[in-house]
Design an enzyme around this catalytic site. Structure first.
Site, PDB file in Angstrom:
ATOM      1  CB  ALA A 163       7.354   3.527  12.661  1.00  0.00           C
ATOM      2  N   GLY A 202       0.841  -1.183   0.000  1.00  0.00           N
ATOM      3  CA  GLY A 202       0.000   0.000   0.000  1.00  0.00           C
ATOM      4  C   GLY A 202       0.879   1.235   0.000  1.00  0.00           C
ATOM      5  NE  ARG A 214      -3.220  -1.474  13.525  1.00  0.00           N
ATOM      6  CZ  ARG A 214      -2.852  -0.365  12.924  1.00  0.00           C
ATOM      7  NH1 ARG A 214      -1.573  -0.178  12.630  1.00  0.00           N
ATOM      8  NH2 ARG A 214      -3.736   0.563  12.601  1.00  0.00           N
ATOM      9  CD  GLU A 246       1.337  -1.467  20.167  1.00  0.00           C
ATOM     10  OE1 GLU A 246       0.854  -0.306  20.174  1.00  0.00           O
ATOM     11  OE2 GLU A 246       1.790  -2.002  19.144  1.00  0.00           O
ATOM     12  CG  HIS A 267       2.384   1.844  17.671  1.00  0.00           C
ATOM     13  ND1 HIS A 267       1.336   0.987  17.809  1.00  0.00           N
ATOM     14  CD2 HIS A 267       2.242   2.384  16.420  1.00  0.00           C
ATOM     15  CE1 HIS A 267       0.586   0.976  16.714  1.00  0.00           C
ATOM     16  NE2 HIS A 267       1.134   1.823  15.849  1.00  0.00           N
TER      17      HIS A 267
END
Length: 326
Positions: A289, A156, A239, A268, A287
């Site tokens: 990025a 994507g 994910r 998380e 988490h």
């Protein structure tokens, strides 16, 4: 907080439910002074005013989906993130709504993160830093990135950005995608989902960039890890559910693969007792990025353009197909 102006019958009402709601309110009012804006900072306000909303700006993971039943005027939902998995269980009830997401704002920053991580793992920067702390001088030879193969699972907007960056570093790129009928810029070899074993076997670095869907849950487990080269690294920016975490830990401990860069996890924050925290061949990130420092402004670029299109009754950008899940 609510707009003090009375709601005209034909006025467009935007309801915002997001931690950055004050910023969104300010930006909407500057650009669209005739739009009525409601800011839901608590559950009571949200429940009370959701029936008035024509448009909702929110994050799917934060919005109580049961409230869609009360949203009698609602025509469009703009999410502040790319993933819409929280909406999928009720997609049949949302069939009359337009859903748009924040696709496109994350790709270049995530590509920065991935390429930085690839460089760190290629030269073993964690090991270099441990040696530095011990004042050890241990020269070694490392092959150039241009001799490495990068496998990107999911092409994507994020995966395509990663592929372009890898190609700019001279790497050979193998990509996996549902639709392989059209070439992707920078991808040397394109394989369909059932070609994943081949991608795993040929790649030195494997990046997971797929959406969270039933078919991507635990996509990478013991069987897939055993197909990878012992010198290969796994990078997950998709994910946490895409990887069977306990089986990855086993593979890392056994040396089945060389290491991993992980920005997402099954739970998380990552529990303090997770072995991943202290493994010498793992880089753990919280988490981060896909979150640029101007995230709210980037979301508003999409939402603002879409709101103008909505007013003018033109097609919206970034429309999500809830049947596909992205």
């Amino acid at each position: 907080m609510t707009d003090s102006r009375p709601a005209a019958e034909d006025a467009i009402t935007v309801l915002i439910h997001d931690p950055e709601s004050d910023h969104y309110v300010s930006m909407i009012r500057r650009r669209f002074p005739d739009i009525r804006v409601l800011c839901a900072k608590d559950a009571q306000f949200l429940q009370c005013h959701v029936p008035e909303a024509d448009i909702i700006l929110t994050s799917p993971s934060r919005f109580p989906v049961r409230l869609f039943e009360k949203a009698r005027r609602l025509r469009w939902v703009q999410t502040t993130v790319a993933g819409v998995e929280a909406f999928l269980p009720i997609r049949d009830r949302m069939s009359d709504l337009i859903v748009t997401n924040a696709r496109g704002i994350h790709g270049e920053l995530i590509a920065d993160f991935v390429m930085t991580g690839i460089g760190m793992m290629q030269w073993d920067f964690p090991g270099l830093m441990r040696e530095q702390s011990r004042k050890e001088w241990r020269p070694r030879c490392v092959p150039p990135l241009a001799e490495r193969t990068l496998g990107v699972v999911g092409l994507g907007s994020v995966g395509a950005a990663i592929a372009r960056r890898g190609k700019s570093a001279g790497m050979t790129i193998i990509g996996s995608k549902r639709d392989v009928s059209e070439a992707i810029a920078g991808v040397d070899r394109l394989v369909p989902p059932h070609g994943l074993p081949e991608l795993l076997q040929l790649s030195d670095f494997i990046v997971l960039a797929v959406p969270h869907l039933p078919e991507t849950t635990r996509l990478i487990g013991r069987e897939q890890l055993q197909l990878m080269r012992r010198s290969a690294f796994l990078i997950n920016i998709a994910r946490g559910s895409v990887v069977a975490e306990s089986e990855l830990i086993e593979a890392l401990q056994a040396g089945t693969i060389a290491g991993a860069l992980l920005d997402v996890f099954e739970r998380e924050p990552l529990p303090v007792d997770s072995p991943l925290w202290t493994m010498p061949n793992v880089i753990v990130a919280p988490h981060v990025a896909g979150y640029p420092s101007d995230y709210t402004a980037r979301v508003f670029e999409i939402f603002g353009e879409n709101l103008q299109r909505f007013i003018e009754k033109r097609p919206l950008r970034n429309v999500v197909d809830l049947n596909r899940g992205y």
